[in-house]
Design a protein around this motif. Structure first.
Motif, mmCIF file in Angstrom:
data_model
loop_
_atom_site.group_PDB
_atom_site.id
_atom_site.type_symbol
_atom_site.label_atom_id
_atom_site.label_comp_id
_atom_site.label_asym_id
_atom_site.label_seq_id
_atom_site.Cartn_x
_atom_site.Cartn_y
_atom_site.Cartn_z
ATOM 1 N N UNK A 99 0.813 -1.218 0.000
ATOM 2 C CA UNK A 99 0.000 0.000 0.000
ATOM 3 C C UNK A 99 0.844 1.264 0.000
ATOM 4 N N UNK A 100 2.097 1.141 0.387
ATOM 5 C CA UNK A 100 2.945 2.335 0.454
ATOM 6 C C UNK A 100 4.293 2.025 -0.172
ATOM 7 N N UNK A 101 5.158 3.012 -0.232
ATOM 8 C CA UNK A 101 6.501 2.811 -0.753
ATOM 9 C C UNK A 101 7.501 2.971 0.385
ATOM 10 N N UNK A 102 8.230 1.911 0.620
ATOM 11 C CA UNK A 102 9.272 1.923 1.634
ATOM 12 C C UNK A 102 10.466 1.222 1.017
ATOM 13 N N UNK A 103 11.457 2.000 0.602
ATOM 14 C CA UNK A 103 12.571 1.426 -0.155
ATOM 15 C C UNK A 103 13.262 0.316 0.615
ATOM 16 N N UNK A 104 13.415 0.524 1.904
ATOM 17 C CA UNK A 104 14.131 -0.469 2.706
ATOM 18 C C UNK A 104 13.410 -1.817 2.680
ATOM 19 N N UNK A 105 12.080 -1.793 2.772
ATOM 20 C CA UNK A 105 11.309 -3.037 2.709
ATOM 21 C C UNK A 105 11.569 -3.760 1.400
ATOM 22 N N UNK A 106 11.531 -3.041 0.313
ATOM 23 C CA UNK A 106 11.684 -3.656 -0.998
ATOM 24 C C UNK A 106 13.117 -4.104 -1.224
ATOM 25 N N UNK A 107 14.080 -3.321 -0.790
ATOM 26 C CA UNK A 107 15.484 -3.605 -1.067
ATOM 27 C C UNK A 107 16.056 -4.721 -0.210
ATOM 28 N N UNK A 108 15.327 -5.075 0.857
ATOM 29 C CA UNK A 108 15.855 -6.097 1.761
ATOM 30 C C UNK A 108 15.001 -7.352 1.747
ATOM 31 N N UNK A 109 14.622 -7.793 0.553
ATOM 32 C CA UNK A 109 13.941 -9.074 0.407
ATOM 33 C C UNK A 109 12.429 -9.026 0.450
ATOM 34 N N UNK A 110 11.876 -7.848 0.678
ATOM 35 C CA UNK A 110 10.421 -7.729 0.625
ATOM 36 C C UNK A 110 9.676 -8.206 1.852
ATOM 37 N N UNK A 111 10.373 -8.400 2.934
ATOM 38 C CA UNK A 111 9.696 -8.871 4.150
ATOM 39 C C UNK A 111 8.722 -7.803 4.644
ATOM 40 N N UNK A 112 7.510 -8.259 4.879
ATOM 41 C CA UNK A 112 6.500 -7.342 5.377
ATOM 42 C C UNK A 112 5.645 -6.686 4.310
ATOM 43 N N UNK A 113 5.900 -6.964 3.053
ATOM 44 C CA UNK A 113 5.052 -6.414 2.001
ATOM 45 C C UNK A 113 3.661 -7.041 2.102
ATOM 46 N N UNK A 114 2.672 -6.288 1.642
ATOM 47 C CA UNK A 114 1.292 -6.694 1.891
ATOM 48 C C UNK A 114 0.854 -7.956 1.157
ATOM 49 N N UNK A 115 1.175 -8.060 -0.122
ATOM 50 C CA UNK A 115 0.647 -9.166 -0.925
ATOM 51 C C UNK A 115 1.726 -9.762 -1.826
ATOM 52 N N UNK A 116 1.576 -11.077 -2.047
ATOM 53 C CA UNK A 116 2.514 -11.814 -2.895
ATOM 54 C C UNK A 116 1.761 -12.747 -3.824
ATOM 55 N N UNK A 117 2.351 -12.938 -5.003
ATOM 56 C CA UNK A 117 1.860 -13.989 -5.879
ATOM 57 C C UNK A 117 2.598 -15.284 -5.590
ATOM 58 N N UNK A 118 2.237 -16.320 -6.325
ATOM 59 C CA UNK A 118 2.849 -17.630 -6.116
ATOM 60 C C UNK A 118 4.100 -17.862 -6.944
ATOM 61 N N UNK A 119 4.371 -16.968 -7.864
ATOM 62 C CA UNK A 119 5.608 -17.064 -8.618
ATOM 63 C C UNK A 119 5.455 -17.720 -9.979
ATOM 64 N N UNK A 120 6.377 -17.389 -10.858
ATOM 65 C CA UNK A 120 6.462 -18.017 -12.168
ATOM 66 C C UNK A 120 7.931 -18.314 -12.446
ATOM 67 N N UNK A 121 8.194 -19.515 -12.963
ATOM 68 C CA UNK A 121 9.561 -19.987 -13.122
ATOM 69 C C UNK A 121 10.151 -19.530 -14.443
ATOM 70 N N UNK A 122 11.318 -18.938 -14.357
ATOM 71 C CA UNK A 122 12.081 -18.548 -15.539
ATOM 72 C C UNK A 122 13.357 -19.373 -15.570
ATOM 73 N N UNK A 123 13.554 -20.083 -16.669
ATOM 74 C CA UNK A 123 14.741 -20.909 -16.848
ATOM 75 C C UNK A 123 15.525 -20.374 -18.032
ATOM 76 N N UNK A 124 16.815 -20.189 -17.858
ATOM 77 C CA UNK A 124 17.658 -19.656 -18.917
ATOM 78 C C UNK A 124 18.739 -20.670 -19.234
ATOM 79 N N UNK A 125 18.740 -21.150 -20.449
ATOM 80 C CA UNK A 125 19.732 -22.152 -20.851
ATOM 81 C C UNK A 125 20.952 -21.458 -21.451
ATOM 82 N N UNK A 126 22.103 -22.041 -21.178
ATOM 83 C CA UNK A 126 23.346 -21.428 -21.676
ATOM 84 C C UNK A 126 23.745 -22.038 -23.006
#
Length: 126
Positions: A99-126
């Motif tokens: 709901x707000x912008x707090x750089x420290x929250x975002x820059x340090x792993x996102x702990x305490x952010x209000x909402x999260x998705x379940x993720x999507x996998x990105x695979x990069x082949x060399x």
């Protein structure tokens, strides 16, 4: 309550491009700071990019010039365009909202952010 659903992950060759999306429910999407994190196996979750409700954009140093974050408030959707992908970009990419912008929250792993998705996998082949 906001629900976040990521999509668009997949397998791409190094040097290639991929766009991942985050669709949000709720009528107040435009008032949230939205952003992306990623987590590779055995590593800590790390900040990738954020787009505040005021229109400010922030990137982690390792993606500057390669990744672009954007949002379409009319569609309640956020995007991450990833170009020049490297094998080290492979990870599960998570969408987050706050709901707000707090750089420290975002820059340090996102702990305490209000909402999260379940993720999507990105695979990069060399």
């Amino acid at each position: 309550q906001v629900q976040l659903v990521e999509s668009g992950g997949g397998l791409v060759q190094a040097g290639g491009s991929l766009r991942v999306s985050c669709a949000a429910s709720g009528r107040t999407f435009s008032s949230y700071t939205m952003g992306w994190f990623r987590q590779a196996p055995g590593k800590e979750r790390e900040f990738v990019a954020a787009f505040t409700s005021s229109g400010y954009v922030y990137y982690a140093d390792f993606v500057k010039g390669r990744f672009t974050i954007s949002r379409d408030n009319a569609k309640n959707t956020m995007y991450l365009q990833m170009n020049s992908l490297k094998p080290e970009d492979a990870a599960v990419y998570y969408c987050a909202a706050d709901r707000s912008w707090n750089y420290k929250k975002w820059a340090t792993g996102g702990h305490g952010l209000d909402y999260w998705g379940n993720g999507t996998l990105v695979t990069v082949s060399s």
